[in-house]
Design an enzyme around this catalytic site. Structure first.
Site, PDB file in Angstrom:
ATOM      1  N   ARG A 226     -25.673  -0.883   7.402  1.00  0.00           N
ATOM      2  CA  ARG A 226     -25.154  -2.329   7.250  1.00  0.00           C
ATOM      3  C   ARG A 226     -25.911  -3.121   8.557  1.00  0.00           C
ATOM      4  O   ARG A 226     -25.879  -4.361   8.340  1.00  0.00           O
ATOM      5  CB  ARG A 226     -23.890  -2.614   6.997  1.00  0.00           C
ATOM      6  CG  ARG A 226     -23.302  -1.794   5.869  1.00  0.00           C
ATOM      7  CD  ARG A 226     -21.888  -2.076   5.430  1.00  0.00           C
ATOM      8  NE  ARG A 226     -22.064  -2.883   4.105  1.00  0.00           N
ATOM      9  CZ  ARG A 226     -21.077  -3.512   3.879  1.00  0.00           C
ATOM     10  NH1 ARG A 226     -19.926  -3.164   4.103  1.00  0.00           N
ATOM     11  NH2 ARG A 226     -21.261  -4.436   2.500  1.00  0.00           N
TER      12      ARG A 226
ATOM     13  N   LYS B 280       0.790  -1.247   0.044  1.00  0.00           N
ATOM     14  CA  LYS B 280       0.216   0.038   0.062  1.00  0.00           C
ATOM     15  C   LYS B 280       0.810   1.097  -0.010  1.00  0.00           C
ATOM     16  O   LYS B 280       1.795   1.308   0.883  1.00  0.00           O
ATOM     17  CB  LYS B 280      -0.988  -0.169   1.121  1.00  0.00           C
ATOM     18  CG  LYS B 280      -2.313   0.813   1.181  1.00  0.00           C
ATOM     19  CD  LYS B 280      -2.825   0.615   2.428  1.00  0.00           C
ATOM     20  CE  LYS B 280      -4.592   1.087   2.122  1.00  0.00           C
ATOM     21  NZ  LYS B 280      -5.512   0.913   3.203  1.00  0.00           N
TER      22      LYS B 280
ATOM     23  N   GLU C 278     -19.824  -4.595  10.663  1.00  0.00           N
ATOM     24  CA  GLU C 278     -20.489  -3.758  11.375  1.00  0.00           C
ATOM     25  C   GLU C 278     -21.854  -4.614  12.098  1.00  0.00           C
ATOM     26  O   GLU C 278     -21.960  -4.149  13.309  1.00  0.00           O
ATOM     27  CB  GLU C 278     -21.188  -2.897  10.288  1.00  0.00           C
ATOM     28  CG  GLU C 278     -20.338  -1.685   9.417  1.00  0.00           C
ATOM     29  CD  GLU C 278     -19.598  -2.365   8.559  1.00  0.00           C
ATOM     30  OE1 GLU C 278     -18.667  -1.506   7.652  1.00  0.00           O
ATOM     31  OE2 GLU C 278     -19.999  -3.641   8.054  1.00  0.00           O
TER      32      GLU C 278
END
Length: 629
Positions: free
Chosen positions: A397, A282, A369
């Site tokens: 969600r 990354k 979540e």
């Protein structure tokens, strides 16, 4: 072969490029991204990490016939460049400009839109099954990060894909691991064996021959089966995926074109579903992003290319996320019941300080979540006071968990709903404008939003001390106003509103970020001889019935103003109140209309949907004119 990124119209030019040319193009793409995003901001880290991977995929496959499905979509900038949108990057995430996520109206190469994680595999299964039913032969290639695999929906899809043996190539973009220099040789050999069928055929042949041995064949076969499985687990780090029905290839160096090309070929030759486990770095190519270990460079605002320093906000106030989390931390020093839970957002929700001081009371559950909410419910059931820091857009969600597990059981869960209201550059997938509408109808819940950061800290105190069920504190993205802060925290009576500016001709009921707009409109109207009352309706549920009834008795028109959807929102609750009380009050609602709001600066977005000081003044005058007719 020199390539001007701004003139690219199709990725087909990649087909004839050599490894050296691809490496040169990779550097050009990185330089381009670092320069452009320093002005616009954006998801710099994820995109710098997938440059070679994206080039290799577009070289090997034929988009849009072959379907690239980017999970979350925040790493699709290179894909956008290769599909003809480099010349629009000056408008990235700007009002009416290029979207920061895949967008079907932008390009035929964007076949799936996403801004939330863990959706790609289910979408890919749908596209692959549609392909099979229609008798087509195109490839389906979902690209999903290692973090997104913690999402339950991704695991549900993996289970289904593996069970059905559906042909697709899943790219697992793993940017959290390093890769040993010599790891490629063994896995390339295994890849060749598996995709040509000889690996599994050899296992079957050995088992058949052992079973032919008289008398003892069966026992030896069962022992051999265990040995065979042990060898597989020893040799293949992707045994989990193999057990789920996938052919596993990897780990693959995601920055090595030879390694990528060879393993993509293996994958294309395989029958059934394949996992390509690709290791990427990354932020690769930009040192500040490469060195980032906590996610600061995942998505950013503008920055200085030369130093990596971020362009500072002009706001004098603390960040809303920091204010709420630090107030929770302050109270946690005196109350051991308090714990913090977040679904993969410890940095965004500014919980680093809490985590460092109370490591045993801080829980980052990953991109999960639903689990976060029900875990909080379980902790509340045993007397804890869980604080769940969750973005409004991600709370969507966990609707069922809020309704079924938290509200139905009336548990003392404290929701910190971060990024409530319009969020700006991330656009329609992230606008936090739905939580009032989907929470308000749940029995037992309290919903509140402060007018400024001082009231915000008192609302944290209120939420912690509230022991009659779930309570939610909404707060916006960005920073507060820099108002004076009380040293001593106090509780606010549940359901109580306050009059910020007295008036006799009309009343504006609003809360949170739209209070300054209401105050300015009232001030300007006063100069025209119109007296408007501005009410801080800080409790969205329950309403201040006493104040609403008082306004009704004065027979003045009411304008509700909210940075949230109108359908089922705060304004609707005011209408419901007056209807239930059989009170005839002229109510005009201002808020988010029945459409998705795209990306751009928040003031631009509000103005575009006619939420402004001028529009508010216009509505007040219109109501007063009707009252005199």
């Amino acid at each position: 072969m020199e390539v001007d990124l701004n003139t690219i119209t199709s990725p087909s030019f990649l087909k004839t490029m050599s490894k050296e040319e691809l490496e040169s193009l990779s550097q050009d793409v990185r330089d381009f991204l670092i320069e452009k995003l320093s002005v616009t901001g954006g998801h710099i880290g994820p995109n710098l990490g997938v440059v070679e991977l994206t080039l290799a995929l577009h070289k090997a496959f034929n988009s849009p016939e072959d379907k690239f499905i980017w999970d979350v979509g925040h790493q699709a900038y290179v894909h956008k460049i290769l599909t003809g949108r480099a010349n629009q990057f000056d408008t990235l995430r700007q009002f009416k400009g290029l979207c920061g996520f895949p967008k079907r109206i932008e390009s035929e190469h964007d076949v799936w839109e996403a801004g939330h994680s863990s959706t790609s595999l289910s979408a890919a299964m749908g596209m692959a099954k549609a392909r099979d039913v229609l008798g087509k032969s195109n490839h389906v290639i979902p690209i999903i990060g290692d973090g997104a695999l913690t999402g339950g929906m991704a695991l549900e899809a993996l289970n289904h894909i593996g069970h059905e043996k559906t042909k697709m190539i899943v790219i697992l973009n793993d940017n959290e691991m390093s890769i040993a220099p010599n790891v490629g040789a063994l896995h390339n050999i295994l890849g060749k064996l598996r995709t040509h069928g000889s690996y599994n055929k050899a296992k079957d042949d050995i088992e058949y021959l052992i079973k032919k041995i008289p008398a003892v064949g069966g026992k030896i076969a069962s022992t051999a089966e265990r040995v065979k499985d042990s060898l597989k687990y020893l040799m293949v780090s992707g045994a989990f995926f193999e057990e789920m029905g996938f052919t596993y290839l990897g780990p693959i160096n995601g920055h090595d074109f030879d390694d990528l090309e060879e393993n993509i070929k293996f994958a294309k030759n395989a029958d059934g579903p394949v996992i390509l486990h690709v290791i990427t770095k990354k932020g690769k190519g930009f040192q500040p992003a490469e060195l980032d270990k906590i996610g600061t460079w995942h998505g950013t605002g503008p920055y200085k290319m030369e130093t990596g320093d971020f362009v500072k906000s002009s706001s004098k106030g603390p960040s809303w996320s920091g204010l709420v989390s630090e107030t929770v931390r302050r109270l946690a020093r005196e109350d051991k019941r308090i714990v913090a839970i977040t679904p993969a957002m410890p940095v965004g929700s500014k919980l680093e300080g809490f985590a460092s001081e109370f490591p045993d009371r801080m829980f980052d559950v990953g991109i999960a979540e639903q689990h976060a909410i029900t875990m909080a419910a379980g902790m509340a059931m045993d007397g804890m006071k869980p604080y769940v820091a969750i973005y409004s857009t991600f709370l969507q969600r966990a609707y069922d968990q809020m309704l079924h597990d938290v509200c139905r059981q009336n548990l003392n869960v404290f929701l910190g709903i971060d990024r409530s209201g319009l969020v700006g550059a991330d656009g329609e997938t992230h606008q936090g404008v739905y939580d009032i509408a989907f929470l308000r109808h749940m029995p037992n819940i309290v919903i509140m939003m402060p007018k400024d950061e001082n009231e915000g800290q008192h609302m944290v105190k209120t939420a912690i001390e509230y022991n009659d069920g779930p309570i939610a504190l909404r707060y916006p993205r960005g920073n507060g106003y820099g108002v004076p802060m009380d040293e001593e925290l106090k509780t606010i009576p549940i359901g109580s509103w306050e009059v910020l500016s007295a008036g006799t001709d009309a009343a504006i009921l609003t809360f949170g970020t739209t209070i300054p707009m209401a105050m300015q409109a009232a001030e300007e109207l006063s100069q025209e001889g119109i007296s408007v009352e501005v009410v801080n309706a800080r409790f969205i549920k329950p309403l201040d019935s006493e104040m609403l009834n008082s306004i009704a008795q004065r027979s003045i028109p009411v304008i509700t103003l909210e940075e949230a959807v109108l359908q089922g929102g705060f304004g609707s609750s005011v209408l419901e109140h007056y209807n239930d009380q059989k009170q005839h009050v002229n109510v005009t609602r201002m808020g988010i209309p029945d459409c998705f709001i795209e990306h751009g600066d928040v003031p631009e977005l509000l103005n575009d949907i006619h939420i402004s000081v001028e529009e508010l003044k216009k509505q007040v005058k219109s109501q007063l004119q009707q009252a005199t007719v």
